[in-house]
Design an enzyme around this catalytic site. Structure first.
Site, PDB file in Angstrom:
ATOM      1  N   ILE A 158       0.824  -1.209   0.000  1.00  0.00           N
ATOM      2  CA  ILE A 158       0.000   0.000   0.000  1.00  0.00           C
ATOM      3  C   ILE A 158       0.862   1.265   0.000  1.00  0.00           C
ATOM      4  CG2 ILE A 158      -0.212   0.342   2.484  1.00  0.00           C
ATOM      5  CD1 ILE A 158      -3.089   0.471  -0.131  1.00  0.00           C
ATOM      6  N   HIS A 211       9.118  -5.383   1.895  1.00  0.00           N
ATOM      7  CA  HIS A 211       8.713  -4.867   0.582  1.00  0.00           C
ATOM      8  C   HIS A 211       9.856  -5.090  -0.389  1.00  0.00           C
ATOM      9  CE1 HIS A 211       4.918  -3.041   1.916  1.00  0.00           C
ATOM     10  NE2 HIS A 211       5.556  -2.897   3.058  1.00  0.00           N
ATOM     11  N   ARG A 243      12.639 -24.279  -6.140  1.00  0.00           N
ATOM     12  CA  ARG A 243      14.058 -24.045  -6.453  1.00  0.00           C
ATOM     13  C   ARG A 243      14.547 -22.651  -6.072  1.00  0.00           C
ATOM     14  NH1 ARG A 243      12.123 -27.363 -10.361  1.00  0.00           N
ATOM     15  NH2 ARG A 243      11.400 -25.632 -11.666  1.00  0.00           N
ATOM     16  N   GLY A 265      -5.248 -12.967  11.089  1.00  0.00           N
ATOM     17  CA  GLY A 265      -6.121 -13.823  10.314  1.00  0.00           C
ATOM     18  C   GLY A 265      -6.422 -13.305   8.924  1.00  0.00           C
ATOM     19  N   HIS A 267      -3.753 -11.177   7.108  1.00  0.00           N
ATOM     20  CA  HIS A 267      -2.489 -10.997   6.399  1.00  0.00           C
ATOM     21  C   HIS A 267      -1.796 -12.320   6.074  1.00  0.00           C
ATOM     22  CE1 HIS A 267      -2.847  -6.755   7.511  1.00  0.00           C
ATOM     23  NE2 HIS A 267      -1.863  -6.507   6.670  1.00  0.00           N
ATOM     24  N   ASP A 289       1.177  -3.837  13.108  1.00  0.00           N
ATOM     25  CA  ASP A 289       1.062  -3.052  11.876  1.00  0.00           C
ATOM     26  C   ASP A 289      -0.215  -2.210  11.911  1.00  0.00           C
ATOM     27  OD1 ASP A 289       1.998  -2.143   9.406  1.00  0.00           O
ATOM     28  OD2 ASP A 289       0.965  -3.701   8.275  1.00  0.00           O
TER      29      ASP A 289
END
Length: 400
Positions: A158, A211, A243, A265, A267, A289
């Site tokens: 975001i 990020h 891999r 529940g 994220h 967060d």
């Protein structure tokens, strides 16, 4: 003695310079793997002076504060806002205090107010606000978390993609000389110039990857140069495949990297949360967060020109993209108990010992022992918040 009442519990207000005692029916000290029954905690000058078994004489003291469970004060490494206050919207010491007070309603004793990606060097306003808050004695502030702007355009989440950029020498000068408690810096390590991580590490900056589209090899190299952990594990990062382990696989396989995780529940799937808790018992950290809606009245706000709305516990934009979280630390703790197979001591570790170690502050906070700060999160038998003590003083979460 003055008192306040919190969720039916009457708590005396203790002056931090006056010796005091506290009775815990159960104690989690962060040092042992089990709860200890019937413990007395003695306090003076904001520090723990003694922890000992309670006696019959202690039980006869009618003025003795008594709690079902006493744990080290919860530490939230990543909180963007609370109590109708968003740090990015108001980077001031007053805002820091309001966010800390809102977080205390969920049992959080210490926070790193988190400033997300903003244009140019706006992050310096956040550093200055936290520096001022600490100087003014605002309780519960360990430092500042800068989540951006040095992220990856491939994983913006975001965050405002127009403000994401690479770090330069002037940024490094500012970051390595910041004086605002612990500085936690979230970056995309694959975009850092050579030598930047080593320089940040030398200055005591705690660098997390987030990020980021980094490969597992890039994370391993960053770890060798000073990377400490990752921000919101599983979210806005490269995933594990057969891999290519990506950031997720590199973190789970590491022996040293810490990781914040949002246990709301929304994220992260609970099976992934449980896997991380099982593989990283000493490295996983609960983070909220949280945004300004936590412990607030607002149910929506605008971010980077987008309307963010709270619905069924989720904060999303019009496209359904998550925009931070609406969860407290105590809710996160209860969620871990409800959705994973770890017990209460192990869950408490994720909110206390582990984040303290992630910040390099394990000698000061995160455990209860002689000489440590007298900062506690006190719970009821139902794992609700009864009180928060900050360095020898009970603080009413509703009044800061």
């Amino acid at each position: 003695m003055r008192r306040f009442i919190r969720r039916g519990v009457t708590v005396p207000l203790i002056d931090m310079k006056t010796p005091a005692r506290l009775f815990a029916r159960q104690l989690y000290d962060g040092l042992a793997d089990q709860l200890q029954p019937d413990r007395m905690i003695e306090i003076a000058n904001g520090q723990i002076t003694l922890i000992r078994p309670a006696t019959a004489q202690d039980a006869r003291d009618p003025a003795l504060p008594e709690f079902d469970l006493v744990a080290p004060g919860f530490i939230d490494l990543q909180i963007n806002g609370a109590a109708d206050t968003q740090f990015n919207f108001d980077p001031s010491p007053e805002a820091v205090g309001r966010i800390a007070a809102g977080a205390r309603q969920g049992g959080t004793a210490y926070i790193l107010p988190t400033f997300i990606t903003a244009p140019g060097r706006d992050y310096t306003r956040a550093i200055a606000a936290v520096q001022a808050a600490i100087a003014q004695g605002v309780p519960g502030i360990l430092g500042v978390h800068l989540e951006g702007p040095f992220l990856s355009h491939a994983r913006p989440g975001i965050h405002d993609p127009t403000a994401i950029r690479c770090v330069d020498d002037h940024d490094l000068d500012l970051l390595t000389t910041a004086q605002a408690g612990v500085l936690l810096l979230t970056v995309a390590p694959e975009n850092l110039p050579a030598g930047a991580l080593l320089r940040l590490k030398a200055a005591g900056v705690r660098v997390f990857a987030g990020h980021t589209a980094a490969s597992a090899d890039q994370i391993a190299q960053a770890e060798a140069e000073g990377l400490v952990g990752v921000t919101h594990l599983f979210n806005a990062m490269s995933q594990m495949t057969g891999r290519e382990p990506g950031v997720v696989g590199a973190t789970l396989a590491s022996r040293a990297l810490f990781a914040g995780i949002i246990a709301d529940g929304h994220h992260v799937d609970w099976r992934n949360v449980a896997t991380a808790a099982r593989l990283m018992p000493d490295r996983l950290c609960l983070v909220t967060d949280a945004m300004l809606t936590l412990a607030g009245q607002q149910t929506g706000f605008e971010l980077h020109g987008e309307k963010i709305a709270l619905c069924d516990g989720r904060l999303t934009n019009k496209d359904g993209r998550l925009a931070g979280a609406h969860v407290s630390m105590i809710d996160s703790l209860r969620n871990m108990l409800d959705h994973t197979d770890i017990g209460l001591p192990a869950a408490l570790r994720l909110a206390t010992v582990n984040p303290a170690r992630a910040l390099g502050l394990e000698q000061e906070v995160g455990t209860l022992r002689q000489g440590a700060r007298a900062t506690f999160t006190c719970l009821t038998q139902e794992n609700s918040v009864a009180a928060v003590m900050s360095e020898g003083r009970f603080i009413d979460p509703d009044r800061g």
